[in-house]
Design a protein around this motif. Structure first.
Motif, PDB file in Angstrom:
ATOM      1  N   SER A 306       0.857  -1.184   0.000  1.00  0.00           N
ATOM      2  CA  SER A 306       0.000   0.000   0.000  1.00  0.00           C
ATOM      3  C   SER A 306       0.890   1.229   0.000  1.00  0.00           C
ATOM      4  N   GLU A 307       0.317   2.352  -0.403  1.00  0.00           N
ATOM      5  CA  GLU A 307       1.121   3.566  -0.483  1.00  0.00           C
ATOM      6  C   GLU A 307       1.461   4.056   0.922  1.00  0.00           C
ATOM      7  N   ARG A 310       2.101  10.012   3.222  1.00  0.00           N
ATOM      8  CA  ARG A 310       2.913  11.145   2.791  1.00  0.00           C
ATOM      9  C   ARG A 310       2.915  12.244   3.840  1.00  0.00           C
ATOM     10  N   ARG A 324      -3.982   8.259  -7.884  1.00  0.00           N
ATOM     11  CA  ARG A 324      -3.641   7.177  -6.954  1.00  0.00           C
ATOM     12  C   ARG A 324      -4.061   5.824  -7.521  1.00  0.00           C
ATOM     13  N   LEU A 328      -1.619   2.614  -8.565  1.00  0.00           N
ATOM     14  CA  LEU A 328      -1.773   1.240  -8.078  1.00  0.00           C
ATOM     15  C   LEU A 328      -1.862   0.251  -9.240  1.00  0.00           C
ATOM     16  N   ARG A 381       9.472   3.666  -6.687  1.00  0.00           N
ATOM     17  CA  ARG A 381       9.787   5.032  -6.253  1.00  0.00           C
ATOM     18  C   ARG A 381      10.297   5.879  -7.423  1.00  0.00           C
ATOM     19  N   ARG A 386       6.239   7.487  -6.313  1.00  0.00           N
ATOM     20  CA  ARG A 386       5.483   7.283  -5.082  1.00  0.00           C
ATOM     21  C   ARG A 386       6.203   6.226  -4.256  1.00  0.00           C
ATOM     22  N   SER A 387       6.031   6.303  -2.943  1.00  0.00           N
ATOM     23  CA  SER A 387       6.668   5.349  -2.044  1.00  0.00           C
ATOM     24  C   SER A 387       5.624   4.396  -1.479  1.00  0.00           C
ATOM     25  N   PHE A 388       6.011   3.123  -1.328  1.00  0.00           N
ATOM     26  CA  PHE A 388       5.082   2.100  -0.882  1.00  0.00           C
ATOM     27  C   PHE A 388       5.660   1.330   0.303  1.00  0.00           C
ATOM     28  N   PRO A 423       8.639   4.004   4.307  1.00  0.00           N
ATOM     29  CA  PRO A 423       8.466   3.071   3.184  1.00  0.00           C
ATOM     30  C   PRO A 423       9.519   1.970   3.237  1.00  0.00           C
TER      31      PRO A 423
END
Length: 531
Positions: A306-307, A310, A324, A328, A381, A386-388, A423
């Motif tokens: 999952s994200e 932030r 978003r 995904l 990333r 985005r970071s997960f 993350p």
């Protein structure tokens, strides 16, 4: 898949992806498929006429290059290596005597994307030769050029994952920054995804006009097969005055594109779709053990992603939600391709705002699950910006353990989100104490018979008299009886805290000296006073 001339494949992919280093001994070498050179077991069983992707082959390492050339020669395959062109003539003199066709891949292009593009182009060409295919002939690139020639605009065809599967390349076509970046990256740029997902395009049965600020005007039409949306076709024009009345032409082009894209779905990844469906059904509790084993290879390791939270949060408007969701979906694609490239045959599913990946442990590649996850999160990333957070389970071999693994992963992801964890990759076994505590608190919250009732009386008294006995006791117990730490958390004087504890013992019969009662009180307070 139908074999394709190597030169035609390079032409379809364009120079920004690959170029020819050496044509090889054959006059017209053909490519029938694509395999990864680092999957040695697969390569040894590969039929001739494939393109071997030299993942990890450094052309500066002459021994590694020679080994790759020998493998390609032994299997009568072409070889692709990453290097900038032009190359040194000495290197070409080393390659030519082997008779192996060699392609140079843009060093900035991820191998997984090269693999997907080559597979897509070959499948599109195969669809052209399918007796049940398009009656007009030609592949998706030919279709894009034909439409561009008719309507006078620049055509791009995308699938539902925002991947650009074909585009026109006629001379002097109109182009803007969005088209340029889309073609270079072979997917819709991230800042244009919200416009690309415009509902008036995807829900309409007619051609929609769309213009993004700073971009050329476009006409768009959705590509459908019945009720199933396969993608979309977009045409960019130099200006509004040059946009013709071409609705019927674009709708007919969308119907032809649908035939090709259906063939892509059948041929590119039928097995992958079967595995994904089986995993989705299993995780949703809609499959039996036989259904699962028919589609998914077990034992395997389940991963949930999952994200990460932030800093400062993220906008909650429709555009942000669309971005978003698109991220995904791209993560699913990235996870499957990267897992394949590292020797796994994964199954993937997007449920809600979480991506699940099942990695078989039997017959997997030399790369461990941990290394794969670190690699995937790093790629996400850089590619998705985005970071997960990822959590993986121990190996599971049946349906019941798989469902328990998902429950543990969901609880772990909830815990990590609440803690605003960094993350990265985590393991459910490392988080076992936290997971057990969450289950205990959940059980106490949901079953009144597991509670003594004392916390209900505390909360009722607090609500009626504006006191804070419940929160005070929870802080005290959470800090293991440390008055200084608990009073600091509550921002009250230490004597005030001691007074509240004595009053709670007098009013409610709280026994802080009894370990059993302290434990039960802690669980009840955590269950009934925390969200």
């Amino acid at each position: 898949m139908t074999a394709m001339l190597l030169g035609h494949l390079v032409e379809a992919l364009q120079d920004d992806v690959v170029s020819v280093l050496s044509k090889g001994a054959e006059a017209e070498p053909r490519v029938a498929g694509v395999e990864l050179l680092d999957s040695h077991e697969v390569v040894r069983a590969t039929a001739s006429g494939h393109l071997l992707l030299g993942v990890g082959v450094d052309i500066a390492d002459l021994d590694a290059l020679d080994a790759a050339l020998r493998t390609a020669a032994d299997t009568s395959c072409a070889l692709a290596v990453k290097c900038a062109v032009p190359v040194d003539e000495d290197l070409l003199a080393r390659i030519r005597p082997t008779g192996v066709p060699v392609l140079a891949v843009n060093p900035q292009m991820p191998w997984t994307r090269v693999q997907r593009l080559v597979t897509t182009v070959l499948a599109a060409r195969a669809a052209d030769s399918d007796p049940g295919g398009s009656p007009t002939g030609g592949d998706l690139f030919s279709l894009a050029n034909a439409v561009a020639g008719i309507v006078g605009g620049a055509v791009a065809i995308m699938d539902t994952q925002q991947v650009i599967v074909a585009y026109s390349n006629l001379p002097d076509q109109p182009i803007d920054e969005t088209r340029r970046r889309g073609i270079l990256g072979r997917r819709v740029p991230e800042d244009a995804i919200a416009d690309h997902l415009d509902r008036k395009v995807w829900t309409s049965d007619t051609v929609a006009h769309h213009q993004r600020p700073g971009n050329l005007p476009r006409l768009a039409v959705v590509v459908r097969a019945g009720e199933d949306v396969l993608g979309s076709l977009w045409v960019a024009f130099p200006d509004d005055a040059s946009v013709p009345e071409c609705g019927p032409t674009l709708q007919e082009a969308a119907r032809v594109a649908a035939l090709h894209m259906l063939a892509l779905r059948r041929q590119v990844d039928a097995e992958q779709e079967s595995r994904d469906r089986a995993l989705r059904s299993a995780l949703e509790g809609r499959a039996g053990q036989s259904d699962l084993t028919d589609g998914v290879c077990l034992p395997g390791v389940l991963v949930g992603m999952s994200e990460a939270v932030r800093e400062g949060g993220e906008a909650s408007d429709a555009g942000a939600a669309a971005r978003r969701r698109a991220a995904l979906l791209r993560l699913v694609d990235l996870a499957v391709l990267d897992s394949r490239s590292l020797g796994y045959e994964p199954a993937a599913a997007l449920l809600g705002d979480r991506v699940y990946l099942l990695l078989p442990t039997a017959g997997s590649g030399p790369v461990s699950t941990g290394v794969l996850l670190d690699h995937l999160l790093d790629r996400a990333r850089h590619s998705l910006h985005r970071s997960f957070v990822a959590v993986n389970s121990p190996a599971v071999g049946a349906l019941s353990p798989l469902l328990r693994a998902r429950r543990d992963i969901d609880a772990a992801l909830d815990h990590l989100r609440e803690q605003r964890a960094d993350p990265g990759a985590y393991r459910t076994e490392d988080l076992r104490p936290e997971l057990v505590l969450r289950r205990l608190i959940g059980a106490v919250r949901g079953d009144a018979e597991l509670r003594t009732g004392i916390v209900e009386r505390l909360r009722a008294h607090d609500a009626e008299h504006a006191t804070e006995y419940a929160v005070t006791l929870l802080a005290y117990l959470r800090h293991f009886g440390d008055v200084v730490a608990a009073s600091g958390e509550l921002h009250i004087h230490q004597n005030t805290l001691r007074l509240r504890l004595r009053r709670a013992e007098q009013l409610f019969g709280v026994s802080l000296a009894d370990p059993t009662r302290r434990l039960l009180l802690t669980l009840e307070l955590a269950a009934l006073t925390q969200p």
